[in-house]
Design an enzyme around this catalytic site. Structure first.
Site, PDB file in Angstrom:
ATOM      1  N   GLU A  36       0.829  -1.213   0.000  1.00 33.06           N
ATOM      2  CA  GLU A  36       0.000   0.000   0.000  1.00 33.06           C
ATOM      3  C   GLU A  36       0.862   1.260   0.000  1.00 33.06           C
ATOM      4  OE1 GLU A  36      -3.269   0.701  -0.235  1.00 33.06           O
ATOM      5  OE2 GLU A  36      -3.543  -1.389  -0.756  1.00 33.06           O
ATOM      6  N   CYS A 195     -11.585   2.776 -14.942  1.00 35.76           N
ATOM      7  CA  CYS A 195     -11.995   4.166 -14.734  1.00 35.76           C
ATOM      8  C   CYS A 195     -10.735   5.028 -14.732  1.00 35.76           C
ATOM      9  CB  CYS A 195     -12.770   4.297 -13.420  1.00 35.76           C
ATOM     10  SG  CYS A 195     -13.685   5.855 -13.329  1.00 35.76           S
ATOM     11  N   CYS A 202     -15.576   2.917 -20.184  1.00 37.81           N
ATOM     12  CA  CYS A 202     -16.903   2.754 -19.582  1.00 37.81           C
ATOM     13  C   CYS A 202     -17.652   1.544 -20.158  1.00 37.81           C
ATOM     14  CB  CYS A 202     -17.732   4.010 -19.798  1.00 37.81           C
ATOM     15  SG  CYS A 202     -16.957   5.478 -19.101  1.00 37.81           S
ATOM     16  N   CYS A 205     -17.208  -1.324 -17.969  1.00 38.08           N
ATOM     17  CA  CYS A 205     -17.289  -1.063 -16.518  1.00 38.08           C
ATOM     18  C   CYS A 205     -18.506  -1.750 -15.896  1.00 38.08           C
ATOM     19  CB  CYS A 205     -17.376   0.440 -16.290  1.00 38.08           C
ATOM     20  SG  CYS A 205     -17.611   0.849 -14.550  1.00 38.08           S
ATOM     21  N   CYS A 211     -23.864   4.921 -13.431  1.00 41.87           N
ATOM     22  CA  CYS A 211     -22.805   5.924 -13.248  1.00 41.87           C
ATOM     23  C   CYS A 211     -23.324   7.262 -13.787  1.00 41.87           C
ATOM     24  CB  CYS A 211     -21.545   5.504 -13.990  1.00 41.87           C
ATOM     25  SG  CYS A 211     -20.294   6.811 -14.016  1.00 41.87           S
TER      26      CYS A 211
HETATM   27  S1  SF4 Z   1     -18.908   4.072 -16.159  1.00 40.94           S
HETATM   28 FE1  SF4 Z   1     -18.403   5.578 -14.620  1.00 40.94          FE
HETATM   29  S2  SF4 Z   1     -17.313   4.465 -13.031  1.00 40.94           S
HETATM   30 FE2  SF4 Z   1     -17.327   3.174 -14.867  1.00 40.94          FE
HETATM   31  S3  SF4 Z   1     -15.424   3.617 -15.960  1.00 40.94           S
HETATM   32 FE3  SF4 Z   1     -16.993   4.980 -16.783  1.00 40.94          FE
HETATM   33  S4  SF4 Z   1     -16.819   6.856 -15.582  1.00 40.94           S
HETATM   34 FE4  SF4 Z   1     -15.764   5.243 -14.438  1.00 40.94          FE
END
Ligand code: SF4
Length: 364
Positions: A36, A195, A202, A205, A211
């Protein structure tokens, strides 16, 4: 909503997340802590070889506490932000002192006890507890801030105090009751792999469907950047004092810029008097014309440092032993000695300058 967020992230992580990171096997508190700290400001792919070398040399808290700081810094050299390495070393020493002869030295399991240690903030402490012990704590590192800022379409910079409070609340709401280690890794991975700061992916994602940034088509403009500022510039002169033994290095004081690392003698101006003083301090004699080397810029988070190197051929006035002269905190750097580099921690621009000289065959 928060459970759906966590569930989607966990499902995605099971299929696409990173399960083979060296600090996951075994995932104990010492290894998670080291990883970390290394991962602050640094990408996973860069950290992995450093982590493996560090753990091979310092496999546990006791080994780290007992090691000389020089050795710790040498294993950190190249990762930057050296205060992190000094804090790791201080932490290990403090925990060993607090625990006497207890072996193995236990790692604290309370958030307050962890955040009281040097270099461990709230998010790092939470990441250690969640990953090593499966305890429920929300994390909010830079990657998570970006994910959440976009997911709720946060207005204004995430670092603003009211926004930071809101992001902590959002992080806590989304943290599940179980599978804490996987969830913590998953949300960090989402920020690091999909992200992304620029060009977020996206379409792949797992939390894209709700989102807000994506729904509003604003994922490229969020999070709102901090108001811009121009970094000040500072000037300094580094002396490449070159003798038949190599290049003279000095150890920096433990606190401050590049604390505890080996660096080149520094003067604020390259006038005759300053050079004469530097030579006299090291009992050296000038044997040729000083030669200016191309300027090197090193940028810190709060200023740019323009380094003007001056190469100076010298000879010792008195005899010095070659190698580390601990009492004087100086040494002759011999670029042809492969062990020397592994033994000492070099300030990053010093390493660049020495490599530059090596490439012209002049640091040997
Ligand atoms: S959908 Fe939203 S959370 Fe997902 S990668 Fe795109 S901006 Fe990021």
């Amino acid at each position: 909503m928060e459970n759906r967020f966590a569930q989607r992230l966990l499902d995605w992580h099971a299929r696409h997340g990173r399960h083979d990171l060296p600090w996951q096997h075994p995932r104990d508190a010492y290894r998670v802590w080291v990883s970390e700290i290394m991962l602050q400001q640094t990408q996973v792919s860069t950290v992995i070889p450093y982590f493996n070398r560090f753990i091979a040399r310092f496999p546990n808290l006791r080994a780290l506490a007992d090691a000389p700081l020089d050795d710790v810094l040498a294993h950190w050299a190249g990762l930057g932000y050296y205060a992190r390495a000094r804090n790791l070393h201080r932490c290990a020493q403090r925990l060993c002192e607090q625990n006497g002869d207890v072996d193995p030295v236990p790692f604290p399991r309370q958030l307050d006890a962890l955040t009281a240690l040097p270099g461990i903030g709230r998010s790092t402490a939470a990441a250690i507890l969640a990953q090593a012990f499966g305890e429920r704590h929300a994390i909010l590192d830079g990657n998570v801030k970006r994910v959440l800022s976009r997911h709720i379409a946060l207005e204004g910079p995430p670092s603003r105090a009211d926004n930071e409070r809101r992001l902590w609340l959002e992080a806590e709401r989304r943290t599940p009751q179980t599978h804490l280690a996987d969830y913590t890794q998953a949300i960090m991975d989402l920020g690091a792999t999909l992200c992304l700061r620029r060009n977020p992916l996206c379409e792949r994602c797992p939390v894209a469907q709700d989102c807000a940034a994506r729904l509003q088509g604003r994922q490229h403009e969020l999070p709102t950047p901090k108001p811009g500022r121009t970094l000040p510039q500072r000037q300094t002169h580094f002396l490449l004092l070159r003798s038949e033994h190599g290049i003279l290095l000095e150890k920096r004081p433990p606190q401050g810029l590049w604390g505890g690392l080996w660096s080149l003698p520094e003067v604020s101006d390259a006038g005759h008097e300053a050079l004469a003083q530097a030579l006299s301090r090291h009992t050296l004699r000038l044997i040729g014309e000083p030669r200016a080397q191309p300027r090197l810029r090193h940028s810190f988070s709060h200023f740019h440092l323009d380094i003007h190197p001056l190469e100076i051929p010298v000879r010792e006035d008195k005899s010095h032993a070659q190698g580390v002269m601990e009492a004087r905190e100086t040494l002759w750097y011999n670029g042809a000695d492969p062990e020397m580099k592994a033994r000492i921690g070099l300030a990053a621009p010093v390493e660049r300058l020495l490599n530059r000289l090596m490439n012209t065959g002049e640091a040997e």
